[in-house]
Each structure stands twice: as C-alpha cells, then as structure tokens.
Design an enzyme around this catalytic site. Structure first.
Site, PDB file in Angstrom:
ATOM      1  N   HIS A 158     -66.541  37.789 -34.295  1.00 15.86           N
ATOM      2  CA  HIS A 158     -66.485  38.375 -35.650  1.00 15.86           C
ATOM      3  C   HIS A 158     -67.283  37.538 -36.650  1.00 15.86           C
ATOM      4  CE1 HIS A 158     -63.037  40.694 -34.053  1.00 15.86           C
ATOM      5  NE2 HIS A 158     -62.710  39.526 -33.496  1.00 15.86           N
ATOM      6  N   SER A 279     -94.159  31.226 -48.775  1.00 17.12           N
ATOM      7  CA  SER A 279     -94.096  32.310 -49.742  1.00 17.12           C
ATOM      8  C   SER A 279     -95.199  32.093 -50.761  1.00 17.12           C
ATOM      9  CB  SER A 279     -92.732  32.291 -50.430  1.00 17.12           C
ATOM     10  OG  SER A 279     -92.814  32.907 -51.700  1.00 17.12           O
ATOM     11  N   LYS A 285     -90.430  27.687 -50.011  1.00 17.10           N
ATOM     12  CA  LYS A 285     -89.980  28.515 -48.889  1.00 17.10           C
ATOM     13  C   LYS A 285     -90.657  28.212 -47.549  1.00 17.10           C
ATOM     14  CE  LYS A 285     -87.531  31.677 -48.969  1.00 17.10           C
ATOM     15  NZ  LYS A 285     -87.406  33.017 -49.524  1.00 17.10           N
ATOM     16  N   GLU A 292     -88.017  37.476 -37.670  1.00 21.60           N
ATOM     17  CA  GLU A 292     -87.803  38.748 -38.395  1.00 21.60           C
ATOM     18  C   GLU A 292     -88.656  39.865 -37.809  1.00 21.60           C
ATOM     19  OE1 GLU A 292     -86.816  37.640 -42.940  1.00 21.60           O
ATOM     20  OE2 GLU A 292     -88.687  36.847 -42.175  1.00 21.60           O
TER      21      GLU A 292
END
Ligand code: ARG
Length: 474
Positions: A158, A279, A285, A292
């Site tokens: 969970h 970024s 970043k 992804e």
C-alpha cells in the site's frame, strides 16, 4: 505496371492510389521479401516452372537488389513513389535487373501469403532481438544485486513501509519478470514458426509445389496446415505485441519505483547524471527523464496491442486489406522495445544507491513488528495473540515517540509476560531480514543463492534462444 491491371479499364484515382500504398512503411520488409522470394523461386524451379538457368538468373537479380539496398540505404528504397507495396517493388526492380523473366517469379504465389510470410520472418527476428535485450538487462540487474550485497531497504505494501528486505531481493523481482517474459517470447516463437508459402491467395497454390523446400530454406519448422488460416492469421502479431506490452508494463513498474526513490522524499538513489536531464527554467533540477519516458513508452505498446486486437475482431476469413493496417503498430512496438532495451542495461549499471538512507528508512516505522510477533510465536503464543500484544507495544511506543527496540523489558512486559532479554536480538535489522529463511524469502543466504540461480536461468534462456527458440521452462 500494376500487378493486377488486366481487368481494369479506368486508371486509379491518384489520391486513392497514394493513400492505399503500403510501400511508405513496408519497404522495411525488403530483407524478408528477398529471402522469401529466393525460397519461392527454388520451390517453383523444383516443380519445373523455372529452368536451372532461369533460377540462377532470378537469384542473382535478387542478390543485386539486396546489394543496391545496402549501398543506397533506406533513401534509395523510400524514393520509389510508384511501388504499391514491397512485393510490387521487388517485382519492378527485378524486372529492371533481369527483364521479363522476373515476372515468372510470381507464378504459384500470392501477395496474401507473401505478406504473411514476411511478417512472420520479421517478428521472428524481433523476438530474438528482444530476448537478447532482455537478457542484457537482466544481467545488469543481477550485477547490481550482487554489488548491493547485504544492503537493506524498506519494502512497501500500500506504499506504506512493510518489512525490511535486501536491496538485492527487490532488484531480483525484475529479473523474475524478464525470465517470464523471455519464456513468453520463446513460446510465441515456437508457435509462429511455420511457413505460409504455398498457401496461395486463399485456397492453396494452384501448382503442385513441395512446400517443404521454402519452409526449410527460411528456417521454419514446417509449412502451415491450412491455407485459409495461413493467409488470414495474425495471431503471431498480436501475441508478439502483447508480450512486448507485458514487458513494457514491467519496465514501467521499474521506472516508476526508481522515479519515486530518486525523489528528495525517499532519497534512495542519486540519478546518474549521464542518464538525467536538467530544467531550462529551474537551475537546481536533475530530472528522471529516462525513467519517465520508459514509463510512458508502455502506453504506446498497449496502444499497438489494442490496435491489433481491434483489427482482427470480427474480420471475416480470409485475407482482407484491413490487415495491412497491422504492420505499422508492429513496427512501432518493435522499435519502441529495441529503444527501451538499448538504454536500460547501461542505466541499470550506472545506478548508485544511498544504502545508508535506505538502511535507516528500514529501521524506523516498526518494520520489525512482524519479527517481534514471530518472537512471541516461538515463545508459544498464538499468532493472533502475538499480533495483538505487539500491536499494543507499537501503540505504546508511538505515543512515547520511539521504536520497539527502545522500550525496556519492564515496559514490554505490560503487554505479555513472554518477553525476555533475547527479544532485542530477535528484532535487530539483521535478525528481521534473516528470519525470512524460506525459498523465495529475503534471508541473506536465500538471496545469495537466488542470485546464482537467476544467472543460471538467464544462461538457460540464452541457450534456448541459440537453439532456435525451442521452448524450455526457465
Ligand atoms: N500490401 C498488402 C498488405 O500488406 C499485401 C497483400 C495484398 N493483397 C491483396 N490481395 N491486395 O496486406
């Protein structure tokens, strides 16, 4: 000249003609089309349709086309704006090379069996490439698991901390997935390795051909058994793409876990810079673009599966032009998988975990509560009761703001007289890991042998692939 112009009086509408062509994408089947054409030429020569001299001339013409494609590259192929499809292209180019004899090659065959054969040959190669890619990725995962040694991390159910596990144990999960996927591919390969040539347009060749000649020449196990089935069956495309989808789903779970674990909130790993991006707006970043994008690619694979299943649904027998639409999703899925498996092994090898942070995360949040309850079970307490007693102790420690191991024996005894001095040794991190000493458990010794066995099973899979995909259970 068209392959079918005889019965037509009117020319085709130009827009329709361009729109229905498959050559803009099926040009990539040239190697398969040439191999299948050589095999067919030998079959019709054996049936007396071609003299030995004609056969040689056709074979050398086909070899010239292969050479031209190699030197001219895809540009040479793609620049042809006339060919309707790859079959038409080969016939036209062969005619340019050897003259009207080229037209004899189409004796006793149909494009319906040709495309079915070309696609089988294409899928078979892609299955082999996927198997190689999967075993490379699995090897990288096993290497990483070996490097992780006895390092411990929390496991989650969970997405809440559950029990501590070895980092190696977690990594080997993905090896299990690649092994199942490899077995699926080997199985699919065996099922599809039959040769449609000789099936004709639908009812079988109209000449008495020895279909074993082409089948053997192309490395198939045997000719297909039913001509209507052979010309309309696309199960092998669906099965291949569905297996790639399954692999994609597995990769997406791996990608998601790494994306999550690389966040500051988890801090379990520093993303390798060579596989991350920055970024343009936020200077600080470092983004997990690889994972992804890998996660996103599974959507595309699932899309291809859906397209193919929908294409086949309700399609009457036998060949229908709809089937031409089945090629592009297969090409796209195969390319997508090749791309994924080209970056994953390098990325996996480059992963550097923060074992210190993983280990401290495994030591907070009562991850030893199961081990603590098991301690009471060894003292003769029923598990149901042990669960309750440890639950009470956890509640008490939560209120106090500490872990189970920080409680004194006196405090623990409020919840059960079975607690003894040896309790503390039974709930250390090492003991909590090692009490899972069953086949498939996370105890150090079990994981060590699991690493060895995973390597062996990957080797077996490689051998099965080398043996031409003979199915073995890995
Ligand atoms: N380009 C066609 C395809 O990919 C080849 C088969 C054409 N057959 C036909 N009867 N029109 O499906």
């Amino acid at each position: 000249m068209k392959m079918w112009s005889g019965r037509f009086r009117e020319p085709l509408d130009g827009t329709f003609e361009r729109w229905q062509r498959s050559f803009p994408f099926d040009w990539r089947l040239l190697p398969q089309e040439l191999a299948a054409s050589v095999a067919h030429a030998r079959t019709i020569a054996a049936a007396g349709i071609l003299t030995p001299v004609e056969l040689r001339s056709i074979e050398s013409g086909l070899a010239i086309i292969e050479k031209k494609a190699k030197s001219g590259g895809t540009e040479w192929l793609k620049s042809n704006e006339v060919a309707e499809d790859i079959h038409h292209f080969v016939e036209m180019t062969l005619t340019d090379e050897i003259g009207p004899l080229a037209l004899k090659l189409h004796t006793g065959r149909s494009r319906n069996e040709q495309i079915a054969t070309d696609m089988r040959l294409f899928v078979r190669d892609e299955i082999d490439a996927t198997l190689t890619g999967l075993s490379n990725w699995a090897t990288a995962l096993i290497d990483l698991a070996e490097t992780a040694g006895d390092a411990v991390m929390p496991s989650y159910t969970h997405l809440q901390r559950a029990e501590p596990v070895l980092v190696a144990h977690w990594l080997l999960v993905y090896v299990e997935m690649t092994l199942r996927d490899s077995s699926r591919l080997l199985d699919a390969r065996k099922r599809m390795n039959f040769c449609p040539l000789g099936s004709g347009a639908i009812a079988g060749a109209t000449l008495k051909l020895d279909r074993n000649i082409a089948s053997a020449a192309l490395g198939f196990d045997a000719p297909t058994s039913n001509s209507m089935d052979a010309t309309s069956d696309r199960d092998f495309l669906l099965e291949f793409v569905q297996t790639l989808t399954q692999i994609g789903l597995h990769i997406s779970r791996f990608a998601e876990e790494l994306t999550l674990y690389s966040t500051a909130e988890f801090g379990f790993l520093d993303l390798p810079e060579a596989f991350s991006t920055g970024s343009s707006a936020m200077p600080q970043k470092k983004n997990p673009d690889l994972t992804e994008l890998a996660r996103g690619k599974s959507a595309r694979l699932l899309g291809a599966s859906t397209t193919l299943a929908t294409l086949i649904k309700g399609l009457p027998l036998a060949y229908n032009k709809d089937l031409q639409e089945g090629q592009e999703p297969v090409f796209d899925a195969a390319d997508t998988m090749r791309g994924l498996l080209s970056v994953l092994p390098g990325f996996t090898h480059a992963l550097k975990f923060r074992f210190d942070l993983m280990s401290s995360a495994a030591q907070t949040g009562f991850l030893n509560a199961m081990a603590a309850a098991t301690y009471l079970v060894h003292k003769g307490v029923a598990f149901r009761k042990a669960h309750e007693k440890i639950g009470n102790a956890v509640r008490y420690a939560l209120d106090k703001g500490c872990e189970l191991g920080d409680l004194s024996l006196d405090e623990l005894r409020q919840f059960g007289e079975e607690f003894g001095e040896d309790f503390f040794a039974g709930i250390t991190l090492a003991a909590t890991v090692d009490c899972h000493d069953v086949i498939g458990g996370t105890a150090v010794g079990r994981v060590k042998s699991a690493i060895g066995s995973a390597r062996k099973r990957i080797d077996m899979m490689k051998k099965a692939r080398a043996a031409g995909g003979t199915q073995v259970h890995v």
